[in-house]
Each structure stands twice: as C-alpha cells, then as structure tokens.
Motif scaffolding. Sequence first.
Motif, PDB file in Angstrom:
ATOM      1  N   ASN A 143       0.865  -1.186   0.000  1.00 17.30           N
ATOM      2  CA  ASN A 143       0.000   0.000   0.000  1.00 17.30           C
ATOM      3  C   ASN A 143       0.895   1.227   0.000  1.00 17.30           C
ATOM      4  O   ASN A 143       1.360   1.681   1.060  1.00 17.30           O
ATOM      5  CB  ASN A 143      -0.895  -0.001   1.249  1.00 17.30           C
ATOM      6  CG  ASN A 143      -2.049  -0.960   1.137  1.00 17.30           C
ATOM      7  OD1 ASN A 143      -2.799  -0.946   0.154  1.00 17.30           O
ATOM      8  ND2 ASN A 143      -2.209  -1.826   2.129  1.00 17.30           N
ATOM      9  N   ASN A 144       1.143   1.724  -1.202  1.00 18.65           N
ATOM     10  CA  ASN A 144       2.111   2.805  -1.363  1.00 18.65           C
ATOM     11  C   ASN A 144       1.473   4.093  -1.894  1.00 18.65           C
ATOM     12  O   ASN A 144       2.041   5.163  -1.734  1.00 18.65           O
ATOM     13  CB  ASN A 144       3.223   2.312  -2.307  1.00 18.65           C
ATOM     14  CG  ASN A 144       4.092   3.423  -2.817  1.00 18.65           C
ATOM     15  OD1 ASN A 144       4.967   3.915  -2.119  1.00 18.65           O
ATOM     16  ND2 ASN A 144       3.840   3.859  -4.055  1.00 18.65           N
ATOM     17  N   ALA A 145       0.286   3.992  -2.511  1.00 14.38           N
ATOM     18  CA  ALA A 145      -0.353   5.192  -3.075  1.00 14.38           C
ATOM     19  C   ALA A 145      -0.494   6.243  -1.988  1.00 14.38           C
ATOM     20  O   ALA A 145      -0.916   5.941  -0.871  1.00 14.38           O
ATOM     21  CB  ALA A 145      -1.726   4.836  -3.633  1.00 14.38           C
ATOM     22  N   GLY A 146      -0.122   7.462  -2.308  1.00 14.54           N
ATOM     23  CA  GLY A 146      -0.225   8.515  -1.296  1.00 14.54           C
ATOM     24  C   GLY A 146      -0.163   9.897  -1.896  1.00 14.54           C
ATOM     25  O   GLY A 146       0.315  10.087  -3.020  1.00 14.54           O
ATOM     26  N   VAL A 147      -0.686  10.851  -1.135  1.00 15.78           N
ATOM     27  CA  VAL A 147      -0.585  12.263  -1.510  1.00 15.78           C
ATOM     28  C   VAL A 147      -0.086  13.039  -0.297  1.00 15.78           C
ATOM     29  O   VAL A 147      -0.292  12.622   0.846  1.00 15.78           O
ATOM     30  CB  VAL A 147      -1.939  12.846  -1.978  1.00 15.78           C
ATOM     31  CG1 VAL A 147      -2.338  12.263  -3.326  1.00 15.78           C
ATOM     32  CG2 VAL A 147      -3.040  12.618  -0.943  1.00 15.78           C
ATOM     33  N   ALA A 148       0.581  14.168  -0.558  1.00 17.15           N
ATOM     34  CA  ALA A 148       1.198  14.920   0.536  1.00 17.15           C
ATOM     35  C   ALA A 148       1.023  16.420   0.349  1.00 17.15           C
ATOM     36  O   ALA A 148       1.961  17.122  -0.031  1.00 17.15           O
ATOM     37  CB  ALA A 148       2.687  14.563   0.618  1.00 17.15           C
ATOM     38  N   PRO A 149      -0.169  16.905   0.627  1.00 21.13           N
ATOM     39  CA  PRO A 149      -0.350  18.363   0.531  1.00 21.13           C
ATOM     40  C   PRO A 149       0.252  19.046   1.752  1.00 21.13           C
ATOM     41  O   PRO A 149       0.571  18.380   2.737  1.00 21.13           O
ATOM     42  CB  PRO A 149      -1.879  18.507   0.559  1.00 21.13           C
ATOM     43  CG  PRO A 149      -2.337  17.350   1.383  1.00 21.13           C
ATOM     44  CD  PRO A 149      -1.347  16.221   1.143  1.00 21.13           C
ATOM     45  N   SER A 150       0.429  20.346   1.699  1.00 18.03           N
ATOM     46  CA  SER A 150       0.889  21.041   2.905  1.00 18.03           C
ATOM     47  C   SER A 150       0.143  22.361   3.044  1.00 18.03           C
ATOM     48  O   SER A 150      -0.158  23.022   2.041  1.00 18.03           O
ATOM     49  CB  SER A 150       2.396  21.277   2.851  1.00 18.03           C
ATOM     50  OG  SER A 150       2.704  22.217   1.859  1.00 18.03           O
ATOM     51  N   ALA A 151      -0.181  22.672   4.288  1.00 19.97           N
ATOM     52  CA  ALA A 151      -0.870  23.932   4.601  1.00 19.97           C
ATOM     53  C   ALA A 151      -0.863  24.103   6.108  1.00 19.97           C
ATOM     54  O   ALA A 151      -0.917  23.109   6.833  1.00 19.97           O
ATOM     55  CB  ALA A 151      -2.316  23.899   4.094  1.00 19.97           C
ATOM     56  N   LEU A 200     -11.272  21.558   4.596  1.00 21.24           N
ATOM     57  CA  LEU A 200     -11.866  20.254   4.912  1.00 21.24           C
ATOM     58  C   LEU A 200     -11.713  19.327   3.709  1.00 21.24           C
ATOM     59  O   LEU A 200     -11.443  18.126   3.859  1.00 21.24           O
ATOM     60  CB  LEU A 200     -13.348  20.423   5.273  1.00 21.24           C
ATOM     61  CG  LEU A 200     -14.098  19.130   5.573  1.00 21.24           C
ATOM     62  CD1 LEU A 200     -13.477  18.388   6.758  1.00 21.24           C
ATOM     63  CD2 LEU A 200     -15.577  19.421   5.845  1.00 21.24           C
ATOM     64  N   GLU A 201     -11.841  19.908   2.528  1.00 23.22           N
ATOM     65  CA  GLU A 201     -11.713  19.106   1.307  1.00 23.22           C
ATOM     66  C   GLU A 201     -10.310  18.478   1.213  1.00 23.22           C
ATOM     67  O   GLU A 201     -10.161  17.298   0.915  1.00 23.22           O
ATOM     68  CB  GLU A 201     -11.970  20.010   0.101  1.00 23.22           C
ATOM     69  CG  GLU A 201     -12.101  19.261  -1.185  1.00 23.22           C
ATOM     70  CD  GLU A 201     -12.090  20.218  -2.378  1.00 23.22           C
ATOM     71  OE1 GLU A 201     -11.848  21.433  -2.212  1.00 23.22           O
ATOM     72  OE2 GLU A 201     -12.324  19.713  -3.479  1.00 23.22           O
ATOM     73  N   GLU A 202      -9.283  19.262   1.503  1.00 20.94           N
ATOM     74  CA  GLU A 202      -7.902  18.757   1.442  1.00 20.94           C
ATOM     75  C   GLU A 202      -7.655  17.718   2.533  1.00 20.94           C
ATOM     76  O   GLU A 202      -6.994  16.694   2.305  1.00 20.94           O
ATOM     77  CB  GLU A 202      -6.937  19.948   1.593  1.00 20.94           C
ATOM     78  CG  GLU A 202      -5.535  19.678   1.140  1.00 20.94           C
ATOM     79  CD  GLU A 202      -5.371  19.520  -0.380  1.00 20.94           C
ATOM     80  OE1 GLU A 202      -6.172  18.792  -0.999  1.00 20.94           O
ATOM     81  OE2 GLU A 202      -4.430  20.111  -0.932  1.00 20.94           O
ATOM     82  N   TRP A 203      -8.185  17.998   3.719  1.00 19.02           N
ATOM     83  CA  TRP A 203      -8.077  17.038   4.840  1.00 19.02           C
ATOM     84  C   TRP A 203      -8.704  15.693   4.433  1.00 19.02           C
ATOM     85  O   TRP A 203      -8.091  14.637   4.563  1.00 19.02           O
ATOM     86  CB  TRP A 203      -8.795  17.637   6.060  1.00 19.02           C
ATOM     87  CG  TRP A 203      -8.935  16.721   7.226  1.00 19.02           C
ATOM     88  CD1 TRP A 203      -9.992  15.882   7.459  1.00 19.02           C
ATOM     89  CD2 TRP A 203      -8.035  16.537   8.319  1.00 19.02           C
ATOM     90  NE1 TRP A 203      -9.787  15.186   8.630  1.00 19.02           N
ATOM     91  CE2 TRP A 203      -8.598  15.569   9.186  1.00 19.02           C
ATOM     92  CE3 TRP A 203      -6.800  17.094   8.666  1.00 19.02           C
ATOM     93  CZ2 TRP A 203      -7.976  15.150  10.360  1.00 19.02           C
ATOM     94  CZ3 TRP A 203      -6.187  16.676   9.842  1.00 19.02           C
ATOM     95  CH2 TRP A 203      -6.764  15.716  10.670  1.00 19.02           C
ATOM     96  N   ASN A 204      -9.938  15.759   3.903  1.00 24.72           N
ATOM     97  CA  ASN A 204     -10.644  14.520   3.530  1.00 24.72           C
ATOM     98  C   ASN A 204      -9.954  13.795   2.386  1.00 24.72           C
ATOM     99  O   ASN A 204      -9.850  12.571   2.382  1.00 24.72           O
ATOM    100  CB  ASN A 204     -12.095  14.827   3.127  1.00 24.72           C
ATOM    101  CG  ASN A 204     -12.962  15.128   4.344  1.00 24.72           C
ATOM    102  OD1 ASN A 204     -12.614  14.738   5.462  1.00 24.72           O
ATOM    103  ND2 ASN A 204     -14.071  15.803   4.138  1.00 24.72           N
ATOM    104  N   ARG A 205      -9.451  14.559   1.419  1.00 21.87           N
ATOM    105  CA  ARG A 205      -8.786  13.938   0.266  1.00 21.87           C
ATOM    106  C   ARG A 205      -7.516  13.208   0.738  1.00 21.87           C
ATOM    107  O   ARG A 205      -7.229  12.085   0.319  1.00 21.87           O
ATOM    108  CB  ARG A 205      -8.411  15.015  -0.771  1.00 21.87           C
ATOM    109  CG  ARG A 205      -7.883  14.452  -2.074  1.00 21.87           C
ATOM    110  CD  ARG A 205      -7.545  15.567  -3.056  1.00 21.87           C
ATOM    111  NE  ARG A 205      -6.335  16.282  -2.682  1.00 21.87           N
ATOM    112  CZ  ARG A 205      -5.112  15.961  -3.090  1.00 21.87           C
ATOM    113  NH1 ARG A 205      -4.930  14.940  -3.903  1.00 21.87           N
ATOM    114  NH2 ARG A 205      -4.067  16.671  -2.704  1.00 21.87           N
TER     115      ARG A 205
END
Length: 264
Positions: free
Chosen positions: A94-102, A109-114
């Motif tokens: 399980n390697n799929a991932g995203v890493a936003p920053s803020a 909330l949208e970024e948190w949920n995504r």
Amino acid sequence: MPTGPAGPLAGKGAVVTGGGRGIGAAVAEALAEAGAAVLVAARTRTEVDSVAERLRKKGASAHAVPCDVTDPASVAGLAQAAAARLPRVDILVNNAGVAPSAPVKSLTLEEWNRTFSVNATGTFLCTQAFLPGMVERRWGRVVNVASVAALGGAPYIAAYAASKHAVLGFTRCAAAEVAAQGVTVNALCPGYVDTPMTEAAVQRIAAKTGKSREDALAHIRATNPQGRLIAPEEVAFAVLFLCDERARGVNGQALVLDGGGLLA
Ligand code: NDP
C-alpha cells in the motif's frame, strides 16, 4: 541473491499501489527482480503501463491496472484484475499517497478529507480486498508505506501526518488480527525520498519562501542527519526484507528509514 524466475519470491504474486512512479515503481521493480509476478496500480494509465512494460522488457511478469484507491468500485476492479492476471496475491504494498501542505488555520476540509481518503482509506480498502486470500492460504505480506510523519509532527503537514498516523494504527491492528495466520502487516516510515513527491515539496517551499530550488532542497536534505535524500531503491529493499520468509517474526512494526533523524 538470485533474481527473476529463480529469485526468492518466485511463484508469488504482488500488487503495488501507486506503482506508476517514485517509490512504487522502485518497489515493483525490486519485487519483479526477486521473481514475483507484479501488478502495478495507480490512476494515471500511461505511468503504470510504462512501468509494467519496462519490467516485461527485463523478462518479468508485470501488469498494469488503472485504479483509484479511494473508490471501492475501483479497488474491486483491481481485485478482479489481480485474480485474472496473478497466480495469487501474496504481497500487497500500500504505497499510493498524496502529501499536501498547509498551516492548520488554512487547511480546507476538502484537502483534509482527500488526504485521508488516499493515504488511510485507500490502505484500508486495498488491505480488505487482499488480506482474506492471504489468511486463507496462510501466507501473506502487507507492507504499508507510511512515513516518519506517522511517528511525529511538523509544521504545515497536519493532514498528511494525521493520515499517516492512521495508517500506522491500522497496520498495528491488522497485524494483531492475522498474527497467528501466517501473514504479517508492517509499515515503512521513510524520511524524504528522492521522488516526484519530494520535488513537488521542494518547488512549493521555493515558491512560498522565495528560496532558490537548491536552497529549498538543501533544507529538505538537512532533515536527514546523513544530509541526503533516501533513494527509492532503499525503500524497495526494505519491502524485500519484510517479504522474506526469514522476516516472518517481524509483524506490526514501523521500520524507520531516515538516516537516524528519528531516534525513538
Ligand atoms: P509520488 O507522488 O512520486 O507517487 C505517488 C503514487 O501514488 C503515484 O503513482 C500516484 O499515481 C499514486 N496515487 C496517488 N493518489 C492515488 C489514488 N487515489 N489512487 C491510486 N494511486 C494514487 O510519491 P512517492 O513515490 O514519493 O510516495 C509514495 C508513498 O511514499 C506515499 O504514500 C508517500 O506518502 C510515501 N512517502 C514518501 C516520502 C517522500 O519523501 N517522497 C517519504 C515518506 C513516505 P496517480 O497520481 O497517477 O494516481
């Protein structure tokens, strides 16, 4: 170590999510070199196709499936494709991932949920799809690519770190459930790795702070006491270690690869 059909993972089937680039592509390659039949999954078809094609050219059994790990129907499609193309699924990375920053004050909330849906829910959905078969056959390896952010906090990565803490909690619980059934579930916790995700972070730091790309990269390298980025192949090697028969006693662990930054 022998590679290809005679390698230590000969006869095994492996699914690698987020296998189109970065760490996932290196993991798929290492598993294929160790003899496993590999299926790489991510949303961008051209990327997974090109990884699978590269591995086939080297003589491996490799397949590509477009999949969004946040979508239960898409994960069901991945399970169907794996059943059709692999001997079995013995290994799930399980390697799929995203890493936003803020900063917390402006994190939406949208970024948190995504972030949670890819990193945490995606890990849950894929594990739920493949774990029962491993338990039935009394052999399996689930490796969740978490992060050092699963073990600590830092500014501007609240959604990412919280989602990776969730991945680690999930890892420990799933490991406890299957401990007596020949299956292990572990997490890898790398520091910054040399991948497109880290390049995006470098660009973001440069854009937000006005630093040059080189200065932003130096800042990121300095988080590792070895003064460097971890190579994707180092993470892949840790996956191979956890998949080895002789690692069967390692279960529910968080293996840190960060040059010694986190000495917990
Ligand atoms: P990249 O951004 O280079 O690759 C991420 C992969 O995940 C891509 O193949 C991407 O493909 C896929 N992906 C993203 N969203 C989804 C989705 N919804 N469904 C299926 N696949 C998806 O990242 P890295 O290789 O750097 O990171 C891989 C993992 O390692 C991540 O979980 C990351 O958090 C973790 N990690 C990374 C570190 C680093 O410094 N780079 C450090 C510690 C951990 P697509 O967009 O086509 O779907």
